[in-house]
Write a protein that holds these residues in place. Structure first.
Motif, PDB file in Angstrom:
ATOM      1  N   GLY A   8       0.596  -1.175   0.119  1.00  0.00           N
ATOM      2  CA  GLY A   8       0.101  -0.225  -0.101  1.00  0.00           C
ATOM      3  C   GLY A   8       0.844   0.996   0.173  1.00  0.00           C
ATOM      4  O   GLY A   8       1.005   2.140   0.906  1.00  0.00           O
ATOM      5  N   VAL A   9       1.450   1.610  -1.222  1.00  0.00           N
ATOM      6  CA  VAL A   9       2.428   2.574  -1.226  1.00  0.00           C
ATOM      7  C   VAL A   9       1.818   3.920  -1.219  1.00  0.00           C
ATOM      8  O   VAL A   9       0.763   4.163  -1.659  1.00  0.00           O
ATOM      9  CB  VAL A   9       3.346   2.428  -2.581  1.00  0.00           C
ATOM     10  N   ILE A  10       2.377   4.934  -0.521  1.00  0.00           N
ATOM     11  CA  ILE A  10       1.865   6.273  -0.422  1.00  0.00           C
ATOM     12  C   ILE A  10       2.972   6.878  -1.170  1.00  0.00           C
ATOM     13  O   ILE A  10       4.043   7.258  -0.689  1.00  0.00           O
ATOM     14  CB  ILE A  10       1.720   6.677   1.042  1.00  0.00           C
ATOM     15  N   ASP A  11       2.504   7.744  -2.025  1.00  0.00           N
ATOM     16  CA  ASP A  11       3.402   8.670  -2.998  1.00  0.00           C
ATOM     17  C   ASP A  11       3.204  10.271  -2.333  1.00  0.00           C
ATOM     18  O   ASP A  11       1.723  10.554  -2.696  1.00  0.00           O
ATOM     19  CB  ASP A  11       2.830   8.320  -4.476  1.00  0.00           C
ATOM     20  N   LEU A  12       4.103  10.624  -2.198  1.00  0.00           N
ATOM     21  CA  LEU A  12       3.944  11.949  -1.520  1.00  0.00           C
ATOM     22  C   LEU A  12       4.363  13.138  -2.741  1.00  0.00           C
ATOM     23  O   LEU A  12       4.175  14.478  -2.585  1.00  0.00           O
ATOM     24  CB  LEU A  12       5.157  12.202  -0.540  1.00  0.00           C
ATOM     25  N   LEU A  13       4.352  13.097  -3.891  1.00  0.00           N
ATOM     26  CA  LEU A  13       4.561  13.651  -5.136  1.00  0.00           C
ATOM     27  C   LEU A  13       3.809  12.944  -6.358  1.00  0.00           C
ATOM     28  O   LEU A  13       4.687  12.477  -7.242  1.00  0.00           O
ATOM     29  CB  LEU A  13       5.812  14.271  -5.156  1.00  0.00           C
ATOM     30  N   VAL A  81       0.471   1.562  -5.703  1.00  0.00           N
ATOM     31  CA  VAL A  81       0.174   2.822  -4.961  1.00  0.00           C
ATOM     32  C   VAL A  81      -1.134   2.904  -4.536  1.00  0.00           C
ATOM     33  O   VAL A  81      -2.099   3.397  -5.140  1.00  0.00           O
ATOM     34  CB  VAL A  81       0.610   3.902  -6.047  1.00  0.00           C
ATOM     35  N   GLU A  82      -1.324   3.063  -3.164  1.00  0.00           N
ATOM     36  CA  GLU A  82      -2.628   3.095  -2.413  1.00  0.00           C
ATOM     37  C   GLU A  82      -3.246   4.493  -2.445  1.00  0.00           C
ATOM     38  O   GLU A  82      -4.509   4.631  -2.587  1.00  0.00           O
ATOM     39  CB  GLU A  82      -2.570   2.629  -0.984  1.00  0.00           C
ATOM     40  N   ARG A  83      -2.404   5.315  -2.165  1.00  0.00           N
ATOM     41  CA  ARG A  83      -2.673   6.809  -2.182  1.00  0.00           C
ATOM     42  C   ARG A  83      -1.652   7.667  -2.563  1.00  0.00           C
ATOM     43  O   ARG A  83      -0.494   7.444  -2.366  1.00  0.00           O
ATOM     44  CB  ARG A  83      -2.915   7.329  -0.676  1.00  0.00           C
ATOM     45  N   ALA A  84      -1.946   8.755  -2.848  1.00  0.00           N
ATOM     46  CA  ALA A  84      -0.841  10.036  -3.541  1.00  0.00           C
ATOM     47  C   ALA A  84      -1.499  11.140  -3.097  1.00  0.00           C
ATOM     48  O   ALA A  84      -2.583  11.601  -3.015  1.00  0.00           O
ATOM     49  CB  ALA A  84      -0.954   9.859  -4.940  1.00  0.00           C
ATOM     50  N   PHE A 284       9.746   3.381   4.579  1.00  0.00           N
ATOM     51  CA  PHE A 284      10.243   4.493   3.400  1.00  0.00           C
ATOM     52  C   PHE A 284       8.851   4.429   2.599  1.00  0.00           C
ATOM     53  O   PHE A 284       8.380   5.867   1.987  1.00  0.00           O
ATOM     54  CB  PHE A 284      11.247   3.773   2.694  1.00  0.00           C
ATOM     55  N   LEU A 285       7.883   3.349   2.365  1.00  0.00           N
ATOM     56  CA  LEU A 285       7.154   3.369   1.348  1.00  0.00           C
ATOM     57  C   LEU A 285       5.879   3.737   1.951  1.00  0.00           C
ATOM     58  O   LEU A 285       4.970   3.972   1.267  1.00  0.00           O
ATOM     59  CB  LEU A 285       6.966   2.076   0.626  1.00  0.00           C
ATOM     60  N   ARG A 286       5.711   3.669   3.421  1.00  0.00           N
ATOM     61  CA  ARG A 286       4.228   4.094   3.865  1.00  0.00           C
ATOM     62  C   ARG A 286       4.192   4.632   5.091  1.00  0.00           C
ATOM     63  O   ARG A 286       3.638   5.545   5.386  1.00  0.00           O
ATOM     64  CB  ARG A 286       3.391   2.685   3.941  1.00  0.00           C
ATOM     65  N   GLU A 287       4.970   3.865   6.179  1.00  0.00           N
ATOM     66  CA  GLU A 287       4.805   4.069   7.532  1.00  0.00           C
ATOM     67  C   GLU A 287       5.071   5.579   7.860  1.00  0.00           C
ATOM     68  O   GLU A 287       4.425   6.174   8.707  1.00  0.00           O
ATOM     69  CB  GLU A 287       5.383   2.994   8.364  1.00  0.00           C
ATOM     70  N   ASN A 288       6.164   6.081   7.631  1.00  0.00           N
ATOM     71  CA  ASN A 288       6.796   7.432   7.766  1.00  0.00           C
ATOM     72  C   ASN A 288       5.656   8.416   7.331  1.00  0.00           C
ATOM     73  O   ASN A 288       5.481   9.306   7.868  1.00  0.00           O
ATOM     74  CB  ASN A 288       8.088   7.647   7.100  1.00  0.00           C
ATOM     75  N   ALA A 289       5.150   8.112   5.822  1.00  0.00           N
ATOM     76  CA  ALA A 289       4.219   9.043   5.497  1.00  0.00           C
ATOM     77  C   ALA A 289       2.716   8.943   6.344  1.00  0.00           C
ATOM     78  O   ALA A 289       2.416  10.365   6.682  1.00  0.00           O
ATOM     79  CB  ALA A 289       3.939   8.730   4.264  1.00  0.00           C
ATOM     80  N   LEU A 290       2.264   8.039   6.783  1.00  0.00           N
ATOM     81  CA  LEU A 290       1.181   7.961   7.492  1.00  0.00           C
ATOM     82  C   LEU A 290       1.542   8.754   8.807  1.00  0.00           C
ATOM     83  O   LEU A 290       0.447   9.491   9.344  1.00  0.00           O
ATOM     84  CB  LEU A 290       1.039   6.543   8.039  1.00  0.00           C
ATOM     85  N   ARG A 291       2.607   8.603   9.613  1.00  0.00           N
ATOM     86  CA  ARG A 291       3.036   9.497  10.715  1.00  0.00           C
ATOM     87  C   ARG A 291       3.003  10.780  10.364  1.00  0.00           C
ATOM     88  O   ARG A 291       2.597  11.820  11.182  1.00  0.00           O
ATOM     89  CB  ARG A 291       4.268   8.817  11.415  1.00  0.00           C
TER      90      ARG A 291
END
Length: 297
Positions: A8-13, A81-84, A284-291
């Motif tokens: 469930g990757v989170i893409d920040l850009l 990519v789950e969310r962006a 790197f792919l998810r958990e840090n972005a969630l937090r």
């Protein structure tokens, strides 16, 4: 550990293209006018849709699509990519429509203009109420005149980010477009972190050639982070990869650059070759972005 799948990757850009030439339709037209005022060389002026295009090969192209929002979702699905996080503004109807149709797939950041003073602060509050912003962004070298990272004109925006509990995502390092770089020197981040210790400050677009300094500052400041935006994985700076593998696993976050300069095909072909240790990948792919961006899990 092999590159993890189904994480469930989170893409920040990420952006949603508006036409076949995906890279040229991924942002509001005001960005083109902004570069027109700043750039001086003929090659850049002829390529205002992507003034840093000389740095990228095979710029993304979407081809003819009947629904570019649905096409973007299908591309995200292809690579897990789950969310962006996509940029939103009053004049960006495509981003607003994407968010209405797929509220669980997109969340928002707004690119601030510190030249506008308190009018901009009030706009941030309004957009936060309307679109549940998850970050404010800044491009110091893209303003005319430029706005150094530690310029006092940013301070009301930094203060409002603290008040609203929003991260500030800032381009650092030498910019790709052919404009002066002094406003984005990594050393300028130090003063902001000192004056606003509560502010979650996220460095983006590389920090080169001062990546060692960026690591040193992340060791120093608890709320300083880094995202990998605008860099193909094979070009991730060694300082950043080494830091993620040691003391910085909670500080480094994935951000792509689709469709501005990189295809998801290229990113996800190269990502498995990045020498991250096993424990780094989920963060790197998810958990840090969630937090850091306070996203629902």
């Amino acid at each position: 550990m092999a590159f993890p799948k189904d994480i469930g990757v989170i893409d920040l850009l990420l952006g949603v293209p508006s036409g076949p030439e995906a890279y040229s339709g991924a942002g509001p037209r005001r960005a083109t006018e902004r570069w027109r005022r700043l750039l001086r060389d003929e090659e850049s002026l002829a390529k205002l849709d992507m003034p840093a295009g000389y740095m990228f090969k095979d710029l993304p192209r979407a081809g003819e699509q009947t629904d570019y929002i649905a096409w973007t979702i299908s591309e995200m699905d292809r690579f897990g990519v789950e969310r962006a996080m996509i940029r939103i503004d009053d004049d960006d109807e495509l981003a607003k429509e994407a968010s209405r149709r797929f509220p669980n797939r997109f969340f928002h950041w707004y690119e601030a203009d510190a030249h506008r003073g308190m009018d901009e602060v009030r706009k941030i509050v309004r957009l936060h109420e309307e679109y549940d912003l998850r970050a404010i962004g800044g491009l110091p070298a893209a303003h005319d005149p430029q706005l150094p990272i530690n310029d006092a004109r940013w301070y009301p925006i930094y203060a409002k980010c603290v008040e609203l509990d929003l991260p500030f995502c800032c381009n650092v390092g030498i910019p790709g477009p052919r404009v002066p770089f002094a406003s984005q020197k990594v050393e300028l981040v130090d003063e902001v972190c000192w004056f606003f210790p509560e502010l979650r400050f996220v460095m983006r677009h590389g920090a080169e050639p001062w990546t060692a300094l960026a690591v040193k500052l992340m060791l120093k400041w608890p709320n300083l982070f880094y995202m990998t935006s605008a860099f193909a994985p094979k070009h991730y700076p060694k300082d950043i990869v080494d830091y993620a593998n040691t003391r910085g696993s909670d500080k480094i976050m994935y951000a792509g650059y689709f469709p501005f300069g990189l295809t998801l095909d290229r990113i996800f072909e190269e990502l498995p070759k990045v020498p991250f240790r096993d424990h780094v990948w989920p963060k790197f792919l998810r958990e840090n972005a969630l937090r850091v961006f306070q996203l629902p899990n």
